[in-house]
Design a protein around this motif. Sequence first.
Motif, PDB file in Angstrom:
ATOM      1  N   THR A 153       0.893  -0.677   0.191  1.00  0.00           N
ATOM      2  CA  THR A 153       0.186  -0.134   0.108  1.00  0.00           C
ATOM      3  C   THR A 153       0.667   1.197  -0.508  1.00  0.00           C
ATOM      4  O   THR A 153       0.557   2.372   0.097  1.00  0.00           O
ATOM      5  N   HIS A 188      -1.961   3.792  -0.731  1.00  0.00           N
ATOM      6  CA  HIS A 188      -2.594   3.752  -1.532  1.00  0.00           C
ATOM      7  C   HIS A 188      -3.753   2.683  -0.766  1.00  0.00           C
ATOM      8  O   HIS A 188      -3.600   1.829  -0.440  1.00  0.00           O
ATOM      9  N   ASN A 189      -4.761   2.285  -1.735  1.00  0.00           N
ATOM     10  CA  ASN A 189      -5.789   1.634  -1.544  1.00  0.00           C
ATOM     11  C   ASN A 189      -5.539   0.510  -2.318  1.00  0.00           C
ATOM     12  O   ASN A 189      -4.742   0.689  -3.303  1.00  0.00           O
ATOM     13  N   ARG A 190      -6.470  -1.189  -2.218  1.00  0.00           N
ATOM     14  CA  ARG A 190      -6.435  -2.349  -2.771  1.00  0.00           C
ATOM     15  C   ARG A 190      -6.212  -2.334  -4.840  1.00  0.00           C
ATOM     16  O   ARG A 190      -5.806  -2.416  -5.177  1.00  0.00           O
ATOM     17  N   SER A 191      -6.701  -0.726  -4.817  1.00  0.00           N
ATOM     18  CA  SER A 191      -7.016  -0.275  -6.011  1.00  0.00           C
ATOM     19  C   SER A 191      -6.317   0.736  -6.985  1.00  0.00           C
ATOM     20  O   SER A 191      -6.640   0.707  -7.956  1.00  0.00           O
ATOM     21  N   GLN A 237      -5.899   3.670  -5.974  1.00  0.00           N
ATOM     22  CA  GLN A 237      -6.251   4.656  -5.630  1.00  0.00           C
ATOM     23  C   GLN A 237      -5.128   5.099  -4.891  1.00  0.00           C
ATOM     24  O   GLN A 237      -5.307   4.938  -3.511  1.00  0.00           O
TER      25      GLN A 237
END
Length: 297
Positions: free
Chosen positions: A37, A74-77, A79
């Motif tokens: 992350t 960042h998130n898992r996507s 972003q």
Amino acid sequence: LEAATLAFAQSPDFIEQDVVLTRDGIPIVLHDIHLETVTDVEQVFPDRARTDGRYYAIDFTLDELRTLKVHERHNRSGQQVYEDRYKGSLAHFTLSSLDEHIELIQQLNSALGKNVGMYIEIKAPRWHRRQGTDISAIVLKLLGERGMLKPEAKLVLQCFDFSETQRIRKSLGYKGTLVQLVAVNSWKESDTDYRWLLTKDGLDEVAKVADGIGPWIPLLFAENDKQQGLGDVNDWVAWAKSRELFLHPYTYRSDARIESIPGPVLLERLNNEVGIDGIFTDQVPAVKAYLNQQNDN
């Protein structure tokens, strides 16, 4: 280290270091036990994920971790979690050891005549033991070697795992300021039953080993719906104070609301209704501006 230097320049009382271990048993400053992350580990070491798809700091040596480039969370996507924070891509920020953070803060204090303390979190001690390492013993050994366990040192240790908080005090013999962090059971931060911890019986046990409580901010208030925001102050707050436990809730962020409450209103409630003794924050200037306004009034 750049982030710690920026934090130091804002003159907080303490700078927080979340600590995990590397494969070679070195404490490093990292918010989580995994890496993807906040670093480019997927690109640098694409074949080093565990079966759950995650990359764990303890699977890498410190030298390997230094090759990673650190970025905003960042998130898992993929972003950026806090979209208005650092967006640059050219600087090569790297992970650093706890030892380096200790040296940096000690040297800045000495050079600038400051006394900024360190507020160190022992991360996931039970998980580390399952990996064959004793993070608490390793961190305390390092702190002792660097003079951080002397009575005059400005140090706070904190942990989410109540069993480990007890162990740090009783078995490992830590005599300094100790804080029991409090989460929500569903987060699975540890095997601790946080609901019980905030009962009178639970707080009695906490007070035997800890000096303070570090709760998630919403836990200070009765639950309410999202539109109405946070409710009245929970009864356990008075119970904790009656046991002489100080309150350092987490985390105030001026760029992220808790429930529907804007930042200044939240600080007002924490200060005047809850009566907190300090606060974890990502933005020191915003909190200092509030405190200065209170002093002017």
